[in-house]
Design a protein around this motif. Structure first.
Motif, PDB file in Angstrom:
ATOM      1  N   GLU A  16      50.745  23.994  72.981  1.00  0.00           N
ATOM      2  CA  GLU A  16      50.523  25.164  73.728  1.00  0.00           C
ATOM      3  C   GLU A  16      49.151  25.864  73.146  1.00  0.00           C
ATOM      4  O   GLU A  16      48.841  27.012  72.820  1.00  0.00           O
ATOM      5  CB  GLU A  16      51.828  26.208  73.839  1.00  0.00           C
ATOM      6  CG  GLU A  16      52.939  25.584  74.683  1.00  0.00           C
ATOM      7  CD  GLU A  16      53.344  26.272  75.351  1.00  0.00           C
ATOM      8  OE1 GLU A  16      53.323  27.547  75.014  1.00  0.00           O
ATOM      9  OE2 GLU A  16      53.749  25.609  76.556  1.00  0.00           O
ATOM     10  N   ARG A  60      61.904  28.948  85.145  1.00  0.00           N
ATOM     11  CA  ARG A  60      60.877  28.399  85.297  1.00  0.00           C
ATOM     12  C   ARG A  60      61.173  28.056  83.458  1.00  0.00           C
ATOM     13  O   ARG A  60      59.816  26.339  83.581  1.00  0.00           O
ATOM     14  CB  ARG A  60      59.232  30.017  85.006  1.00  0.00           C
ATOM     15  CG  ARG A  60      58.450  29.162  84.461  1.00  0.00           C
ATOM     16  CD  ARG A  60      57.153  30.803  84.807  1.00  0.00           C
ATOM     17  NE  ARG A  60      57.654  32.282  84.137  1.00  0.00           N
ATOM     18  CZ  ARG A  60      57.964  32.132  82.251  1.00  0.00           C
ATOM     19  NH1 ARG A  60      57.826  30.863  81.765  1.00  0.00           N
ATOM     20  NH2 ARG A  60      58.671  33.322  82.489  1.00  0.00           N
ATOM     21  N   ARG A 107      59.881  23.948  82.566  1.00  0.00           N
ATOM     22  CA  ARG A 107      59.100  23.431  81.457  1.00  0.00           C
ATOM     23  C   ARG A 107      60.628  22.837  80.444  1.00  0.00           C
ATOM     24  O   ARG A 107      59.853  21.382  80.450  1.00  0.00           O
ATOM     25  CB  ARG A 107      59.413  24.483  80.693  1.00  0.00           C
ATOM     26  CG  ARG A 107      58.235  24.183  79.328  1.00  0.00           C
ATOM     27  CD  ARG A 107      56.435  23.955  79.461  1.00  0.00           C
ATOM     28  NE  ARG A 107      56.249  24.132  78.523  1.00  0.00           N
ATOM     29  CZ  ARG A 107      55.697  23.252  77.920  1.00  0.00           C
ATOM     30  NH1 ARG A 107      56.140  21.883  78.016  1.00  0.00           N
ATOM     31  NH2 ARG A 107      54.962  23.081  76.523  1.00  0.00           N
ATOM     32  N   ASP A 138      60.809  18.437  82.374  1.00  0.00           N
ATOM     33  CA  ASP A 138      59.606  17.884  81.617  1.00  0.00           C
ATOM     34  C   ASP A 138      59.259  17.616  81.001  1.00  0.00           C
ATOM     35  O   ASP A 138      58.480  16.654  80.157  1.00  0.00           O
ATOM     36  CB  ASP A 138      58.509  19.035  82.144  1.00  0.00           C
ATOM     37  CG  ASP A 138      58.246  19.217  84.183  1.00  0.00           C
ATOM     38  OD1 ASP A 138      59.051  18.705  84.263  1.00  0.00           O
ATOM     39  OD2 ASP A 138      57.280  20.318  83.692  1.00  0.00           O
TER      40      ASP A 138
END
Lengths: 378, 378
Positions: free
Chosen positions: B198, B328, B332, B335
């Protein structure tokens, strides 16, 4: 500007590269006020604990020496090497001191607002108040009611706004009662009066029996003595009764902040419905706003995971609540300046008198019951 | 329920009034699942640092003894008297342990959602996972992708959600970069991978050169060794480069949290426009989320007034972000379960094997590089 001389005395604090503190009186020029400015002849300025950091820069004042003349004394003291890191930004620059004070407006700029203050007694919280003259913007002046002296209005900002800020912080962060340490201080007595008036439950922590007595005789319901062998049990009881989950701590160093959290956790667990491996889910907060004990803060972390300890300072708090919030608190202070928010002093000194070693030893130890007022024009 | 026996083994932890810990395996009945429930045959459950508090209750495990049979061991250890205060809520009640794990759904309630999971491999974060069978609500199950084993999915909650929670907390509280201690842990490596992905600047603090090497070889840019004589200077440099003003600290005790604040303040002051008597106005925050050092936290308070130290725990954080925020983060994790959020283990043990004294000595010291997976069905 017929009434103002070209220069006036100003107390200044200097940190030298030789790791030495020098505090002295300097002649500084009195400027022409700008359109929105006034010149205040400072008649009274308190020495608050929050002034001492700038004034003495963490120097070892027990080793202070005094030189110069009686009217122009110079106090010199060694600064511990470890304290120098935090002072690097002020080495070589003499700094004026004194967060607040009050005096008479002796010159005013051209604006109507400035002219309206001419001759009035005003309280000012603008720094640099340990001086004979101070130029300030009219917006920084609080006009005192007719008949109120500068001495009565000199402490109208720091302590009153701080105690109001504590109560406001309690509410904003969803606590319902307060803990306060060094609670017999001028500020502590003020907080106690405010909480009694507003029917807020306050747990006062003091160190000595006579301080307990002082607060109780003024109406305080919960007073715990940290020197008592029963302190932890007494404090836990008071926290159960009040439900206080936020504390304002003037001590800073040592175990007290952690003890408060431990007792808050014990009080919360006593009413918890079931065991939790991570402790209670009640958030417990201690704000350290002073440093009467400069030693390290020691937290035993025997209070679960829902806790916080942090610094608390008036200025950022006021920035957080904004101009409107600040104006509301200022009005509240103005209404109670001779009652709820009144300060008392144990000694009045001149600028030179504030630099007597005996005086420094007295106000510098920040003992409860010792509070000085500087009268720069005397 | 043809495939489920009437009872199964469950690891339990008991604190007795005699200030003793007993950890043992109990036979507990496997219930009929309710309409929205399933029975999971637990195949894999990790021993996370966050499990150890409930499991060992602060007992002195270096003095642990083992009795009972090889298949039904009982581990006994003394609990320090000081630790008992916080344990009063669980005395006499055997408690199951194990925050998370994964396994196969071997029985399902009548609802369509429950029936749909029959035969599937699911990850569960519901506690009580150190057991052969666990009944859980379907809402607590995360169905693993086809082909993924229970061992691969066993750690899909605590560490992944914690590292995502750290990044989320950083953003919510307006910091732009992170500091992490004990940074070579399984969790630390995961955080490092996440931050690289990120493009978040992360300052890793470790204690040993080989841990520095481990993180650097995995792409970490900033790694500081707290055992180095240059630690404070190195950390200050890294903080200047990254601008990190929030730290997550797994160590808890000792001086590290305060050292981080001191270096953050030094970094902030280096770029400050002018000297401030109260230190920089940059808020510096350390969240303590672990307790590798159980000793007191010692804060020298050499970092101004804009600072906070507090506990950080996953569950209240998830409550704060609410079901949508949590969903959410769960997506994440799903995945990246075999990449960013993959865990690795140094040993696999049975339930009885987890109670071998040698195993306890190994995983109980929480050393980086030692992580156990319990396989209850083996």
């Amino acid at each position: 500007m017929a009434q103002t001389p070209p220069t006036g005395l100003q107390l200044q604090s200097l940190v030298t590269a030789a790791e030495t503190l020098e505090v002295f009186l300097a002649d500084v020029s009195v400027p022409e006020p700008g359109p929105d400015e006034v010149i205040v002849a400072v008649e009274a300025a308190p020495i608050n604990p929050s002034d001492l950091g700038l004034l003495f820069a963490g120097a070892d004042m027990t080793a202070a020496t005094r030189s110069g003349s009686g009217e122009r004394p110079v106090v010199t003291a060694p600064i511990p090497h470890a304290a120098m890191r935090a002072l690097s930004g002020r080495v070589g620059t003499p700094m004026p001191a004194g967060n607040e004070g009050a005096g008479i407006v002796v010159a005013a700029g051209s604006s109507a607002a400035a002219q309206a203050l001419l001759g009035k007694t005003v309280a000012v919280a603008g720094g640099s108040m340990y001086a004979q003259f101070r130029e300030v913007n009219v917006a920084a002046c609080l006009e005192l009611p007719d008949g109120m002296t500068a001495a009565e209005g000199a402490s109208s900002f720091v302590n009153p706004m701080t105690v109001l800020g504590m109560v406001e912080t309690m509410r904003r962060e969803h606590h319902s009662a307060l803990v306060h340490t060094a609670a017999a201080s001028n500020l502590g007595q003020m907080l106690s009066r405010l909480c009694i008036e507003e029917q807020i439950q306050l747990v006062n922590i003091v160190r000595r029996p006579e301080q307990e007595e002082l607060l109780r005789s003024a109406g305080a319901s919960h007073v715990c003595n940290s020197s008592s062998p029963d302190f932890m049990a007494d404090l836990t009881d008071a926290l159960k009764q009040t439900g206080a989950t936020v504390a304002f701590d003037a001590v800073g160093g040592g175990r007290l902040a952690g003890q408060i959290l431990t007792c808050m956790e014990a009080a919360a667990s006593a009413t918890a419905p079931s065991y939790s491996r991570y402790g209670s889910s009640v958030h417990k907060q201690v704000y350290i706003y002073g440093s009467l004990d400069r030693g390290p803060t020691e937290l035993a972390r025997s209070f679960g995971m829902a806790w916080g300890v942090g610094g608390w300072l008036l200025t950022p708090f006021l920035q957080k609540i904004g101009p409107e919030g600040m104006a509301r608190l200022r009005r509240r202070v103005a209404d109670g300046l001779t009652t709820t928010f009144a300060s008392s002093y144990t000694a009045e000194v001149s600028l030179a008198g504030a630099l007597q070693l005996a005086a420094i030893a007295d106000y510098g130890r920040q003992a409860t019951g010792s509070k000085y007022l500087i009268k720069p024009t005397s």
